[in-house]
Scaffold this motif. Sequence first.
Motif, mmCIF file in Angstrom:
data_model
loop_
_atom_site.group_PDB
_atom_site.id
_atom_site.type_symbol
_atom_site.label_atom_id
_atom_site.label_comp_id
_atom_site.label_asym_id
_atom_site.label_seq_id
_atom_site.Cartn_x
_atom_site.Cartn_y
_atom_site.Cartn_z
ATOM 1 N N HIS A 1 0.830 -1.209 0.000
ATOM 2 C CA HIS A 1 0.000 0.000 0.000
ATOM 3 C C HIS A 1 0.863 1.257 0.000
ATOM 4 N N LEU A 2 1.942 1.247 0.757
ATOM 5 C CA LEU A 2 2.826 2.411 0.784
ATOM 6 C C LEU A 2 3.456 2.636 -0.594
ATOM 7 N N ASP A 3 3.836 1.541 -1.265
ATOM 8 C CA ASP A 3 4.388 1.658 -2.618
ATOM 9 C C ASP A 3 3.363 2.290 -3.553
ATOM 10 N N LEU A 4 2.115 1.796 -3.471
ATOM 11 C CA LEU A 4 1.062 2.290 -4.351
ATOM 12 C C LEU A 4 0.780 3.767 -4.099
ATOM 13 N N PHE A 5 0.676 4.148 -2.840
ATOM 14 C CA PHE A 5 0.367 5.540 -2.534
ATOM 15 C C PHE A 5 1.498 6.466 -2.962
ATOM 16 N N GLU A 6 2.727 5.978 -2.857
ATOM 17 C CA GLU A 6 3.854 6.796 -3.310
ATOM 18 C C GLU A 6 3.792 6.970 -4.825
ATOM 19 N N GLN A 7 3.456 5.899 -5.549
ATOM 20 C CA GLN A 7 3.328 5.980 -7.009
ATOM 21 C C GLN A 7 2.186 6.913 -7.410
ATOM 22 N N GLN A 8 1.123 6.912 -6.599
ATOM 23 C CA GLN A 8 -0.033 7.768 -6.895
ATOM 24 C C GLN A 8 0.203 9.225 -6.502
ATOM 25 N N ARG A 9 1.345 9.491 -5.885
ATOM 26 C CA ARG A 9 1.706 10.845 -5.441
ATOM 27 C C ARG A 9 0.627 11.446 -4.528
ATOM 28 N N VAL A 10 0.177 10.686 -3.538
ATOM 29 C CA VAL A 10 -0.846 11.209 -2.641
ATOM 30 C C VAL A 10 -0.339 12.476 -1.957
ATOM 31 N N ARG A 11 -1.261 13.339 -1.614
ATOM 32 C CA ARG A 11 -0.910 14.626 -1.011
ATOM 33 C C ARG A 11 -0.329 14.437 0.390
ATOM 34 N N GLY A 12 -0.824 13.410 1.086
ATOM 35 C CA GLY A 12 -0.344 13.114 2.426
ATOM 36 C C GLY A 12 -0.770 11.715 2.815
ATOM 37 N N LEU A 13 -0.151 11.180 3.865
ATOM 38 C CA LEU A 13 -0.407 9.806 4.287
ATOM 39 C C LEU A 13 -0.846 9.768 5.740
ATOM 40 N N LEU A 14 -1.931 9.033 5.992
ATOM 41 C CA LEU A 14 -2.406 8.733 7.338
ATOM 42 C C LEU A 14 -2.253 7.228 7.520
ATOM 43 N N ILE A 15 -1.621 6.804 8.601
ATOM 44 C CA ILE A 15 -1.342 5.374 8.745
ATOM 45 C C ILE A 15 -1.395 4.919 10.190
ATOM 46 N N SER A 16 -2.018 3.754 10.387
ATOM 47 C CA SER A 16 -1.946 3.045 11.658
ATOM 48 C C SER A 16 -0.956 1.912 11.441
ATOM 49 N N PRO A 17 0.311 2.131 11.749
ATOM 50 C CA PRO A 17 1.359 1.188 11.347
ATOM 51 C C PRO A 17 1.334 -0.100 12.156
ATOM 52 N N LEU A 18 1.758 -1.172 11.478
ATOM 53 C CA LEU A 18 1.787 -2.484 12.119
ATOM 54 C C LEU A 18 2.958 -2.618 13.078
ATOM 55 N N GLY A 19 4.113 -2.155 12.669
ATOM 56 C CA GLY A 19 5.310 -2.270 13.507
ATOM 57 C C GLY A 19 6.127 -1.004 13.431
ATOM 58 N N ASP A 20 7.427 -1.137 13.441
ATOM 59 C CA ASP A 20 8.325 0.015 13.362
ATOM 60 C C ASP A 20 8.605 0.327 11.896
ATOM 61 N N LEU A 21 8.032 1.425 11.430
ATOM 62 C CA LEU A 21 8.204 1.817 10.027
ATOM 63 C C LEU A 21 9.042 3.089 9.905
ATOM 64 N N SER A 22 9.835 3.384 10.914
ATOM 65 C CA SER A 22 10.531 4.667 10.929
ATOM 66 C C SER A 22 11.383 4.889 9.689
ATOM 67 N N ALA A 23 12.090 3.839 9.211
ATOM 68 C CA ALA A 23 12.952 4.010 8.032
ATOM 69 C C ALA A 23 12.119 4.255 6.785
ATOM 70 N N ARG A 24 11.065 3.454 6.595
ATOM 71 C CA ARG A 24 10.240 3.585 5.393
ATOM 72 C C ARG A 24 9.465 4.901 5.378
ATOM 73 N N LEU A 25 8.872 5.243 6.510
ATOM 74 C CA LEU A 25 8.115 6.487 6.568
ATOM 75 C C LEU A 25 9.034 7.689 6.446
ATOM 76 N N GLY A 26 10.242 7.575 6.986
ATOM 77 C CA GLY A 26 11.206 8.664 6.861
ATOM 78 C C GLY A 26 11.558 8.933 5.411
ATOM 79 N N ARG A 27 11.676 7.863 4.618
ATOM 80 C CA ARG A 27 11.983 8.022 3.194
ATOM 81 C C ARG A 27 10.844 8.734 2.469
ATOM 82 N N LEU A 28 9.606 8.364 2.812
ATOM 83 C CA LEU A 28 8.455 9.027 2.196
ATOM 84 C C LEU A 28 8.420 10.505 2.547
ATOM 85 N N ARG A 29 8.688 10.801 3.807
ATOM 86 C CA ARG A 29 8.638 12.193 4.254
ATOM 87 C C ARG A 29 9.719 13.027 3.588
ATOM 88 N N ARG A 30 10.913 12.449 3.421
ATOM 89 C CA ARG A 30 11.996 13.190 2.755
ATOM 90 C C ARG A 30 11.671 13.473 1.293
#
Length: 342
Positions: free
Chosen positions: A113-142
């Motif tokens: 889902h994160l891959d898809l939303f990044e490809q869709q260039r969503v304006r922003g992301l709201l997420i209830s994460p399953l585990g520790d996504l700090s690295a992946r979410l940090g990449r999206l934010r950058r």
Amino acid sequence: MVERTTAVSIRDVAVRAGVALGTVSNVLNRPQKVAEPTRKRVLDAIDELGFVRNDAARQLRAGLSRTLGLVVLDVANPFFTEVARGVEDRAAEDSLSVLLGNSDESEDRESAHLDLFEQQRVRGLLISPLGDLSARLGRLRRRGTPIVLVDRPAGANPYSSVSVDDVAGGRMAVEHLLQAGRRRIAFVGGPTTIRQVADRLAGAQQAVAAGAASLEVIGADGLTVETGRLVGQELIGRAAADRPDAIFAANDMVAIGLMQSLQMLDHRLIPGEIALIGYDDIDFAAATVVPLSSIRQPSELIGRTAVELLLAELEAIESGAEVDHEQVVFQPELVIRQSTAG
């Protein structure tokens, strides 16, 4: 008449109306610049051909999407359905649409889902994460995608978040069981890798430590009705003296499954021998055979507040101001019904 099988383009509209491509674009985006007779001719062509503008492509070209991405742990859980309703209602007030992704407590699905939303260039992301996504979410934010955590505190992570004090909620649930005179308490639900489950268990442990009672942790690999049914069947197989006299279920879905299994043994078992309390206070909680006590979360308000925080970050980013990450924590509420009475 031959049915058209290809999408009508803006060029087709221009040819039918006998105007330039730029004129059609002006009719769609700046109609005040086009003379009334020409505008009517273009609109008639649009109606005749069934032209539908491709907003997604237009937004990508402009680098500005009107879509938000939302990822929840389990869309079958009414709690997350209500959160999504709050997100959608608040987003609609700003003419934003919402793409919903259900991770179903699967890291692979969450990542997809994160891959898809990044490809869709969503304006922003709201997420209830399953585990520790700090690295992946940090990449999206950058890469320019603002992120708000939903039903999960951000802690030291640089994100805005909306959550409920689940430690307080777990403590509140077990304190209520203790006040009802119960001493052999079981906690049912999991896995504890989900932050909400771990926090509710921590609160239960705090209450037991202060209340001279025992706490049996019955681990589970899910938070579904079926999870509760399976644990309930295991409890039925025990001798009566070995069963807990109270159960705190990690959410209402697990509690409903437990009730279904235990009621099959004896419809008086709850609350006569076993008091039962859940978490979330979904609509079904009040409608079970024995109305279920629960810890209420403001589900729709959580969703609305998450969008408010995201919009505030977007405004700061677009104005060049410093982003202020805000963490909103709601307090849970004890709702007492018949499942813990008597």
